[in-house]
Design a protein around this motif. Structure first.
Motif, PDB file in Angstrom:
ATOM      1  N   LYS A  85       2.160   3.661  -9.010  1.00 45.38           N
ATOM      2  CA  LYS A  85       0.783   3.505  -9.824  1.00 45.38           C
ATOM      3  C   LYS A  85      -0.404   2.686 -10.812  1.00 45.38           C
ATOM      4  O   LYS A  85      -1.219   3.395 -11.246  1.00 45.38           O
TER       5      LYS A  85
ATOM      6  N   LEU B 246      -7.705   1.928  -5.416  1.00 48.32           N
ATOM      7  CA  LEU B 246      -7.224   2.615  -4.876  1.00 48.32           C
ATOM      8  C   LEU B 246      -6.842   1.883  -3.782  1.00 48.32           C
ATOM      9  O   LEU B 246      -6.178   1.003  -4.324  1.00 48.32           O
ATOM     10  N   PRO B 247      -5.452   2.392  -3.132  1.00 50.86           N
ATOM     11  CA  PRO B 247      -4.953   1.894  -2.210  1.00 50.86           C
ATOM     12  C   PRO B 247      -4.669   0.554  -1.614  1.00 50.86           C
ATOM     13  O   PRO B 247      -4.039  -0.269  -1.717  1.00 50.86           O
TER      14      PRO B 247
ATOM     15  N   ASP C 163      -0.579  11.321  -4.409  1.00 53.00           N
ATOM     16  CA  ASP C 163      -1.843  11.290  -5.098  1.00 53.00           C
ATOM     17  C   ASP C 163      -2.905   9.984  -5.484  1.00 53.00           C
ATOM     18  O   ASP C 163      -2.351   9.074  -6.101  1.00 53.00           O
ATOM     19  N   THR C 164      -3.840   9.998  -5.107  1.00 55.42           N
ATOM     20  CA  THR C 164      -4.645   8.920  -4.623  1.00 55.42           C
ATOM     21  C   THR C 164      -5.212   9.347  -5.897  1.00 55.42           C
ATOM     22  O   THR C 164      -5.568   7.757  -7.240  1.00 55.42           O
ATOM     23  N   ARG C 165      -5.416   9.731  -6.794  1.00 52.31           N
ATOM     24  CA  ARG C 165      -5.925   9.985  -8.084  1.00 52.31           C
ATOM     25  C   ARG C 165      -5.074   9.831  -9.434  1.00 52.31           C
ATOM     26  O   ARG C 165      -5.910   9.685  -9.982  1.00 52.31           O
TER      27      ARG C 165
ATOM     28  N   ARG D  42       1.185  -1.394   0.034  1.00 51.11           N
ATOM     29  CA  ARG D  42      -0.192  -0.181  -0.325  1.00 51.11           C
ATOM     30  C   ARG D  42       0.882   1.372  -0.164  1.00 51.11           C
ATOM     31  O   ARG D  42       0.363   1.900  -0.296  1.00 51.11           O
TER      32      ARG D  42
ATOM     33  N   LEU E  47       1.792   4.526  -2.753  1.00 52.42           N
ATOM     34  CA  LEU E  47       1.337   5.616  -2.742  1.00 52.42           C
ATOM     35  C   LEU E  47       2.643   6.453  -2.850  1.00 52.42           C
ATOM     36  O   LEU E  47       2.626   7.944  -3.642  1.00 52.42           O
TER      37      LEU E  47
ATOM     38  N   LEU F  12      -3.280   6.722  -9.160  1.00 50.69           N
ATOM     39  CA  LEU F  12      -3.422   5.724  -9.006  1.00 50.69           C
ATOM     40  C   LEU F  12      -4.457   4.818 -10.242  1.00 50.69           C
ATOM     41  O   LEU F  12      -5.822   5.377 -10.127  1.00 50.69           O
TER      42      LEU F  12
END
Length: 499
Positions: free
Chosen positions: A185, A39-40, A32-34, A22, A26, A36
Motif C-alpha cells: 500500500k 490508484l489501484p 480500502d483504496t484511501r 492490483r 488492495l 493506497l
C-alpha cells in the motif's frame, strides 16, 4: 519456440501480473483504496510494465543482433574452395541459407528425419534433387562445404532461438516476481509508472530518429563502396545506362552506369504528372472551398480523396490496359510519334490522376485557412466573388499551394509501379538524338525502377552493378529531401503570416 508464441506468452504473463499486482495492493490496504499511495490500476500497470518491457526489449535486440552474428560466423568459416569462379562469399551464403531452409522443409514434409540429417555430415550424397522437391529455390548443385555450412547454420539458429526463449522467459518471470514483491500500500506505483511511460516515449522517439540516421548511414556506406569501384564523374555525368554483370578479362567493369538518363526520365514523367494534377487539383480545391455548398462538399471531397487510397499497382494496371492503348491509338500513331503502349505520357497521365487528391486536399485546407476577414474586406470594396478569389484568396494562399505542389512532386519522383507498367523499364537513350529524348510517347524509366531491378535476383552484392542502387537511392533521397524541406519552409512561412 516461434517469436509470436514468445510475445503472446510474455503478454499473457503481463496481464496476470496486472491483476495480481492490483489485488495485492488492495489486499495490503485491507480493501480500502484511501490507504493506497496510488490508484489501484497503477499497481497493476507497474507489474504489467515490469513483466513485459525488459523482456520484449531483449527479444527485439536479440532478433536484430543474433542473425547477423550467425551469418558472419558461418560466412567466415566457409572455405575458399566453396566459392566458385564468378561467384562470391555473399552468394554462397545466400545458397547456404536456402539449403538450411530446405532441410527444415524436408523435415516438416517427412522426407528427412533427424537421423538422416545427422548422417549427411559423414556420408555426403547429392541432396540437391531431394531439397528441390520441397519447393526450395536451389539454383545450383549443393556442394559438401555448402551443405555442412547449412547444417551448422541451422543448428546455430535453433540454439539461438532456444537461448532467446530461455532468456526472455527468465526476464519476464523475474520482472513479474520483482513487481509482486515490491507491491504494497505504501509503494509509489504512480511515480514509477509515469516515469516508465516517459522513458518509453523517449525511447520511441529515439528509435524513430535512429532509424532515419541508420537509413542515411547505410546508403552512405554502400555508396562510398560503389564509388571505390566506379568513378563518380561517370556516374553523375554519364549519358548512358547499360549495366553489364560480366566483367572484362582484367576484372574491370563493362558497365556504363551514368544516372542522367534515369534522372531525365524521372523528372520528365514527374513533370507530365504535375501538369495533370496541379490544374485539376487546384481548380477542384477552389470550387470545393469557394463555390460548393456544404452538402456537395461533404460528398465530393471524400470521393476525390478515394483516389489516394487506391493501390499503385491498380493504377499501373489501369495504365497498362486502358490508358496506354488509348494514348497509342488516338494520339501517338496518328501523329507518327510512336507505336508503344509504354510511354512517358501514359505513366504521367495516370500518375497525375493519382496525385490529384494530394494537391486538391492540401490546397483546399490552405484556401480555407485564409481569414474570412480578407474576403469580407474585398467584398466591401465592391469586388466580385471571382475577383476576390483571383486577387485576394489565391495570392494569400499561394505559399501554401506551392508547398502542396512540391510535396506532390516528391511523391511523384518516388513512384515505381505506375512507371514500370506505364512507361517501361528502358532508360532514355541520349545517343538516339534530342527528338527521342523529348518525345513524350517514347518509353523511359525512372531512378526508382532501376533501384528495384538492380537489387533483384541473385547478384554479387559487392559488384558495382548492385551497389549502384544505393548511389541512386542516396541521390533520390537528397532530391526529395530538398523538395520536402522547401515545401515545409514555404508552408511554415505562410502559417506565420496568416495565423
Amino acid at each position: 519456440m516461434p517469436v509470436l508464441w514468445i510475445v503472446l506468452a510474455v503478454l499473457g504473463l503481463g496481464l496476470i501480473g496486472y491483476m495480481v499486482g492490483r489485488m495485492r495492493a488492495l489486499g495490503s490496504a485491507g480493501g480500502d483504496t484511501r490507504q493506497l499511495h496510488s490508484l489501484p490500476n497503477y499497481y497493476g500497470w507497474h507489474a504489467f510494465m515490469l513483466t513485459i518491457v525488459p523482456a520484449l526489449l531483449v527479444l527485439a535486440a536479440w532478433l536484430l543482433v543474433a542473425p547477423n552474428m550467425i551469418e558472419s560466423r558461418i560466412g567466415g568459416a566457409l572455405p575458399d574452395s566453396a566459392i566458385a569462379d564468378g561467384s562470391s562469399r555473399s552468394l554462397v551464403m545466400a545458397e547456404t541459407r536456402r539449403a538450411a531452409g530446405a532441410v527444415d522443409m524436408a523435415l516438416a514434409q517427412g522426407k528427412l528425419d533427424a537421423e538422416k540429417v545427422a548422417a549427411l555430415r559423414s556420408d555426403f550424397t547429392d541432396v540437391t534433387s531431394l531439397l528441390k522437391e520441397t519447393g526450395a529455390v536451389i539454383t545450383s548443385d549443393i556442394s559438401e562445404p555448402v551443405l555442412n555450412a547449412a547444417l551448422d547454420f541451422r543448428d546455430m539458429v535453433r540454439s539461438s532461438n532456444l537461448w532467446m526463449t530461455i532468456v526472455v522467459g527468465a526476464l519476464s518471470i523475474a520482472g513479474f516476481g520483482m513487481a509482486i514483491l515490491r507491491t504494497d500500500k505504501d509503494f509509489r506505483a504512480r511515480n514509477i509508472v509515469e516515469g516508465g511511460i516517459k522513458v518509453i516515449l523517449i525511447l520511441a522517439s529515439t528509435i524513430a530518429i535512429l532509424t532515419t540516421v541508420g537509413i542515411v548511414l547505410s546508403m552512405l556506406f554502400e555508396t562510398s563502396n560503389f564509388f571505390e569501384k566506379y568513378p563518380w564523374q561517370k556516374f553523375f555525368f554519364g549519358s548512358s545506362w547499360a549495366p553489364e554483370f560480366r566483367a572484362n578479362a582484367d576484372g574491370s567493369s563493362r558497365s556504363e552506369l551514368g544516372m542522367l538518363p534515369l534522372l531525365w526520365g524521372t523528372l520528365y514523367i514527374s513533370l507530365v504528372a504535375l501538369l495533370v494534377a496541379v490544374p485539376v487539383g487546384l481548380f477542384a480545391a477552389i470550387y470545393l472551398s469557394e463555390y460548393a455548398g456544404s452538402k456537395l462538399r461533404a460528398v465530393a471531397k471524400p470521393m476525390i480523396e478515394i483516389l489516394a487510397g487506391i493501390p499503385t499497382i491498380v493504377y499501373g494496371l489501369f495504365a497498362l490496359i486502358t490508358v496506354g492503348p488509348l494514348v497509342r491509338d488516338w494520339i501517338a500513331q496518328p501523329a507518327g510519334l510512336g507505336n508503344s503502349t509504354n510511354s512517358v505520357m501514359t505513366a504521367g497521365l495516370v500518375m497525375g490522376i493519382m496525385l490529384i487528391p494530394f494537391v486538391s486536399s492540401l490546397s483546399d485546407d490552405i484556401i480555407n485557412a485564409v481569414p474570412q476577414t480578407m474576403r469580407d474586406g474585398s467584398f466591401g470594396l465592391g469586388a466580385t466573388h471571382s475577383e476576390t478569389i483571383k486577387q485576394v484568396v489565391l495570392p494569400a494562399a499561394l505559399p501554401g499551394i506551392v508547398g502542396a505542389v512540391l510535396l506532390a512532386a516528391s511523391r511523384a519522383i518516388g513512384e515505381t509501379m505506375i512507371v514500370v507498367m506505364g512507361a517501361g523499364a528502358a532508360a532514355a537513350q541520349f545517343q538516339d538524338g534530342l527528338g527521342a529524348v523529348i518525345n513524350p510517347f517514347e518509353a523511359m524509366t525512372t531512378v526508382t525502377v532501376k533501384i528495384v531491378s538492380q537489387l533483384t535476383g541473385d547478384t554479387d552484392f559487392a559488384s558495382p552493378e548492385t551497389l549502384v542502387a544505393f548511389a541512386l537511392g542516396l541521390t533520390l533521397f537528397v532530391i526529395t529531401l530538398g523538395l520536402n524541406v522547401l515545401a515545409l519552409y514555404i508552408v511554415r512561412k505562410y502559417r506565420e503570416q496568416y495565423e
